[in-house]
Design a protein around this motif. Structure first.
Motif, PDB file in Angstrom:
ATOM      1  N   SER A 148     -23.375  63.668 107.997  1.00  0.00           N
ATOM      2  CA  SER A 148     -23.817  61.286 108.327  1.00  0.00           C
ATOM      3  C   SER A 148     -24.678  61.365 106.920  1.00  0.00           C
ATOM      4  CB  SER A 148     -25.036  62.092 109.039  1.00  0.00           C
ATOM      5  OG  SER A 148     -24.656  62.902 110.606  1.00  0.00           O
ATOM      6  N   VAL A 149     -25.205  61.590 106.122  1.00  0.00           N
ATOM      7  CA  VAL A 149     -24.953  61.830 105.028  1.00  0.00           C
ATOM      8  C   VAL A 149     -23.778  61.552 104.391  1.00  0.00           C
ATOM      9  CG1 VAL A 149     -26.802  61.410 102.427  1.00  0.00           C
ATOM     10  CG2 VAL A 149     -28.172  61.677 105.208  1.00  0.00           C
ATOM     11  N   ALA A 150     -22.910  62.857 104.122  1.00  0.00           N
ATOM     12  CA  ALA A 150     -21.932  62.211 103.181  1.00  0.00           C
ATOM     13  C   ALA A 150     -21.100  61.939 103.599  1.00  0.00           C
ATOM     14  CB  ALA A 150     -21.715  63.854 103.403  1.00  0.00           C
ATOM     15  N   ARG A 151     -20.913  61.296 105.367  1.00  0.00           N
ATOM     16  CA  ARG A 151     -19.531  60.009 105.752  1.00  0.00           C
ATOM     17  C   ARG A 151     -19.785  59.159 105.151  1.00  0.00           C
ATOM     18  NH1 ARG A 151     -15.578  62.063 109.348  1.00  0.00           N
ATOM     19  NH2 ARG A 151     -14.968  59.686 110.233  1.00  0.00           N
ATOM     20  N   LEU A 152     -21.456  58.693 104.961  1.00  0.00           N
ATOM     21  CA  LEU A 152     -21.430  57.218 105.076  1.00  0.00           C
ATOM     22  C   LEU A 152     -21.964  57.156 102.853  1.00  0.00           C
ATOM     23  CD1 LEU A 152     -25.129  56.811 106.682  1.00  0.00           C
ATOM     24  CD2 LEU A 152     -23.395  55.855 107.565  1.00  0.00           C
ATOM     25  N   GLN A 153     -21.479  58.296 102.145  1.00  0.00           N
ATOM     26  CA  GLN A 153     -21.871  57.851 100.853  1.00  0.00           C
ATOM     27  C   GLN A 153     -20.110  58.036 100.724  1.00  0.00           C
ATOM     28  OE1 GLN A 153     -24.029  61.306  99.107  1.00  0.00           O
ATOM     29  NE2 GLN A 153     -25.234  60.586  99.093  1.00  0.00           N
ATOM     30  N   GLU A 154     -19.271  59.043 101.506  1.00  0.00           N
ATOM     31  CA  GLU A 154     -17.475  58.784 101.460  1.00  0.00           C
ATOM     32  C   GLU A 154     -16.912  57.336 101.650  1.00  0.00           C
ATOM     33  OE1 GLU A 154     -15.342  61.904 103.834  1.00  0.00           O
ATOM     34  OE2 GLU A 154     -15.950  63.113 103.385  1.00  0.00           O
ATOM     35  N   ILE A 155     -17.699  56.848 102.244  1.00  0.00           N
ATOM     36  CA  ILE A 155     -17.632  55.161 102.830  1.00  0.00           C
ATOM     37  C   ILE A 155     -17.693  54.334 102.053  1.00  0.00           C
ATOM     38  CG2 ILE A 155     -17.964  53.618 104.612  1.00  0.00           C
ATOM     39  CD1 ILE A 155     -18.341  56.119 106.853  1.00  0.00           C
ATOM     40  N   ALA A 156     -18.711  54.281 102.075  1.00  0.00           N
ATOM     41  CA  ALA A 156     -19.462  53.007 100.434  1.00  0.00           C
ATOM     42  C   ALA A 156     -18.527  53.709  99.433  1.00  0.00           C
ATOM     43  CB  ALA A 156     -20.789  53.872 100.562  1.00  0.00           C
ATOM     44  N   ALA A 157     -18.303  54.429  99.075  1.00  0.00           N
ATOM     45  CA  ALA A 157     -17.447  54.650  97.491  1.00  0.00           C
ATOM     46  C   ALA A 157     -15.818  54.473  97.859  1.00  0.00           C
ATOM     47  CB  ALA A 157     -17.277  56.395  97.123  1.00  0.00           C
ATOM     48  N   ALA A 158     -15.401  54.541  99.003  1.00  0.00           N
ATOM     49  CA  ALA A 158     -14.544  54.232  99.348  1.00  0.00           C
ATOM     50  C   ALA A 158     -14.390  52.269  99.291  1.00  0.00           C
ATOM     51  CB  ALA A 158     -13.861  54.125 100.278  1.00  0.00           C
ATOM     52  N   VAL A 159     -15.143  52.032 100.143  1.00  0.00           N
ATOM     53  CA  VAL A 159     -14.744  50.857 100.673  1.00  0.00           C
ATOM     54  C   VAL A 159     -15.513  49.242  98.802  1.00  0.00           C
ATOM     55  CG1 VAL A 159     -16.352  48.019 101.312  1.00  0.00           C
ATOM     56  CG2 VAL A 159     -15.964  50.782 102.579  1.00  0.00           C
ATOM     57  N   ALA A 160     -15.685  49.907  97.995  1.00  0.00           N
ATOM     58  CA  ALA A 160     -16.607  49.712  96.652  1.00  0.00           C
ATOM     59  C   ALA A 160     -15.395  49.410  95.666  1.00  0.00           C
ATOM     60  CB  ALA A 160     -17.140  50.904  95.996  1.00  0.00           C
ATOM     61  N   VAL A 161     -14.225  51.242  96.223  1.00  0.00           N
ATOM     62  CA  VAL A 161     -12.695  50.090  95.227  1.00  0.00           C
ATOM     63  C   VAL A 161     -11.900  49.328  96.261  1.00  0.00           C
ATOM     64  CG1 VAL A 161     -11.084  51.900  95.167  1.00  0.00           C
ATOM     65  CG2 VAL A 161     -13.525  52.851  94.727  1.00  0.00           C
ATOM     66  N   ALA A 162     -11.828  49.677  97.282  1.00  0.00           N
ATOM     67  CA  ALA A 162     -10.780  48.964  98.294  1.00  0.00           C
ATOM     68  C   ALA A 162     -11.391  47.025  98.531  1.00  0.00           C
ATOM     69  CB  ALA A 162     -10.627  49.135  99.431  1.00  0.00           C
ATOM     70  N   ALA A 163     -13.028  47.073  98.639  1.00  0.00           N
ATOM     71  CA  ALA A 163     -13.198  45.742  98.093  1.00  0.00           C
ATOM     72  C   ALA A 163     -14.696  45.611  97.665  1.00  0.00           C
ATOM     73  CB  ALA A 163     -13.338  44.960 100.394  1.00  0.00           C
ATOM     74  N   PRO A 164     -14.158  45.161  96.093  1.00  0.00           N
ATOM     75  CA  PRO A 164     -15.374  45.313  95.180  1.00  0.00           C
ATOM     76  C   PRO A 164     -16.209  44.220  95.028  1.00  0.00           C
ATOM     77  CG  PRO A 164     -13.086  44.859  94.429  1.00  0.00           C
ATOM     78  CD  PRO A 164     -12.714  45.159  95.512  1.00  0.00           C
ATOM     79  N   ASP A 165     -15.819  43.300  96.190  1.00  0.00           N
ATOM     80  CA  ASP A 165     -16.613  42.439  96.077  1.00  0.00           C
ATOM     81  C   ASP A 165     -17.504  42.073  97.254  1.00  0.00           C
ATOM     82  OD1 ASP A 165     -14.573  41.958  97.961  1.00  0.00           O
ATOM     83  OD2 ASP A 165     -14.276  39.683  97.850  1.00  0.00           O
ATOM     84  N   LEU A 166     -17.345  43.204  97.822  1.00  0.00           N
ATOM     85  CA  LEU A 166     -18.175  43.340  99.525  1.00  0.00           C
ATOM     86  C   LEU A 166     -19.560  44.449  99.265  1.00  0.00           C
ATOM     87  CD1 LEU A 166     -19.107  42.932 102.713  1.00  0.00           C
ATOM     88  CD2 LEU A 166     -17.654  44.954 102.938  1.00  0.00           C
ATOM     89  N   ASP A 167     -21.070  43.852  99.640  1.00  0.00           N
ATOM     90  CA  ASP A 167     -22.336  43.914  99.200  1.00  0.00           C
ATOM     91  C   ASP A 167     -22.835  45.273 100.196  1.00  0.00           C
ATOM     92  OD1 ASP A 167     -24.776  44.920  98.240  1.00  0.00           O
ATOM     93  OD2 ASP A 167     -25.740  42.937  99.328  1.00  0.00           O
ATOM     94  N   VAL A 168     -22.656  46.920  99.653  1.00  0.00           N
ATOM     95  CA  VAL A 168     -22.779  47.299 100.991  1.00  0.00           C
ATOM     96  C   VAL A 168     -24.062  48.441 100.787  1.00  0.00           C
ATOM     97  CG1 VAL A 168     -21.739  49.913 101.276  1.00  0.00           C
ATOM     98  CG2 VAL A 168     -20.588  47.853 100.342  1.00  0.00           C
ATOM     99  N   GLN A 169     -25.056  48.057 101.845  1.00  0.00           N
ATOM    100  CA  GLN A 169     -26.131  48.082 101.343  1.00  0.00           C
ATOM    101  C   GLN A 169     -26.182  49.720 102.663  1.00  0.00           C
ATOM    102  OE1 GLN A 169     -28.709  45.106 101.969  1.00  0.00           O
ATOM    103  NE2 GLN A 169     -28.213  44.108 100.576  1.00  0.00           N
TER     104      GLN A 169
END
Length: 421
Positions: free
Chosen positions: A256-277
């Motif tokens: 579950s932790v790894a999945r969240l980290q995958e999502i956050a890392a990919a979103v940081a590339v695809a939408a760098p202006d989106l603040d992920v928390q």
């Protein structure tokens, strides 16, 4: 004195200028989602009651509008338990999973669905909450990897940005993190649902309120104290990358932790202006979520404007074969007040004319103005022009063309700005 005529409680009428703004927003949302490859579908407003009461809709199942079977008298003092067999949908996800099960042979997997339509919940009406409201959903079925969540988030962020809603924040959590945390604190699995309903209220009642409600529900002191300490430690944690640094108890699945980290890392590339928390108290009330869950909010906003998550077990309830699925829904009524019509929208022109003029000439002029892309309404001239102009401005008209009869001929002025007093 006659009583005021109003819509049914919790419903509302939409005036023309507001309808234009709503249609503009829906057009933008549709175009963005279609550009990401989502295909629009449509499901009925009514579903079989057994599907809507399957235990997957969380608290929303308590707010169902039920429809009586045909032939039952509405004035019977006591109706049988099976008096209703249909209900109005309370969201678009349950109908979509039934739709996929019904049409599986005609759908190519992964299937990317776009669905926009009204839903109904018999809740207490208040500001921003109605008994009938519009949802805008996108879902990806048949994709088990985190690509589904990343694309849902990126597409929704793009749609909101295109509408002028910038500076959004994405809050992430996972049902596995939540249940693992509760297990680590000593709560029985059978009590997880009740505890999560209370934890979900943290943004409204605060941690002290959450603890007080858990005690009022009769939970033991030891698990409640353990949960209070865990939430106190985890509430300041926002960086998803830090979740693997021993911040969570061992009972939380590493997957579950790894999945969240995958999502956050990919979103940081695809939408760098989106603040992920990361948000440990993000629960989302629907019972059908099985993995990552997420919500999006505006700067300074007290409530989310979009939310969703993974619900891998839903389609399998109908077919016996599990289909991985994830979805994201925009709360349309929560964003529409923040949306404006674009400044470069085609002008709305009021063609003001006296009574009794030549209809053919009037419509010829209307067609000429329409050829330039304008929206043109024929408006009969009033004795007092300014009140008429005030009303037209309120309805969204920005220009006026005056028709006059001069020497027996119908003449027209050039378009001029329409201004209220």
């Amino acid at each position: 004195m006659a009583s005021k005529v109003v819509p049914a409680r919790g419903m509302r009428d939409v005036l023309p200028v507001e309808k234009a703004r709503r249609e503009h927003a829906l057009h933008v949302i549709r175009e963005v989602y279609r550009s990401f490859g989502f295909d629009e579908v449509e499901t009925p407003a009514l579903e079989e009651l057994s599907r809507l009461e399957s235990g997957q809709g969380g608290e929303n199942e308590k707010m169902l509008f039920k429809v009586l079977r045909r032939g039952l008298a509405g004035d019977e003092p006591l109706l049988p338990a099976d008096a209703a067999d249909l209900g109005l949908r309370f969201d678009l996800t349950v109908p979509l999973t039934r739709y996929v099960a019904s049409n599986a042979a005609a759908l190519r997997m992964p299937f990317k669905a776009l669905q926009i339509g009204p839903v109904w919940r018999a809740e207490r009406p208040q500001k921003g909450r109605y008994r009938q409201f519009v949802q805008c959903d996108i879902d990806i079925l048949g994709e088990a990897g985190s690509l589904a969540e990343v694309e849902l988030v990126t597409a929704t962020h793009t749609a909101l940005t295109r509408l002028g809603l910038t500076g959004t924040t994405l809050r992430l959590n996972d049902r596995g993190v939540l249940t693992g945390l509760l297990t680590g604190c000593g709560f029985d699995e059978a009590d997880h649902g009740s505890v999560l309903i209370t934890v979900d209220k943290n943004d409204k009642v605060g941690l002290d309120g959450v603890v007080a409600e858990l005690r009022s529900k009769g939970f033991g002191d030891e698990p409640v104290v353990a949960l209070e300490k865990a939430l106190t430690d985890l509430l300041p944690l926002r960086d998803v990358a830090r979740l693997g640094d021993g911040a969570l108890p061992e009972t939380v699945p590493a997957a579950s932790v790894a999945r969240l980290q995958e999502i956050a890392a990919a979103v940081a590339v695809a939408a760098p202006d989106l603040d992920v928390q990361f948000d440990v108290t993000l629960v989302r009330g629907m019972g059908y979520y099985t993995g990552p869950i997420f919500e999006m909010s505006l700067p300074g906003g007290g409530s989310s404007i979009a939310g969703g998550g993974r619900y891998d077990g839903m389609v399998g309830r109908f077919t016996g074969r599990d289909v991985p699925a994830a979805g994201f829904s925009i709360g349309f009524e929560r964003i529409i007040d923040e949306v404006s019509l674009p400044a470069d929208a085609a002008p709305a022109v009021a063609l003001v004319h006296p009574a009794g003029v030549d209809a053919g000439e009037l419509l010829r002029k209307q067609r000429e103005l329409q050829a330039g892309g304008a929206r043109v309404a024929l408006v009969k001239q009033a004795k007092r022009l300014q009140p008429l102009f005030d009303a037209l401005v309120a309805e969204g008209y920005s220009q006026v063309v005056r028709a006059r009869v001069e020497d027996g001929r119908l003449t027209f002025s050039e378009p001029s700005p329409l201004e209220a007093s």
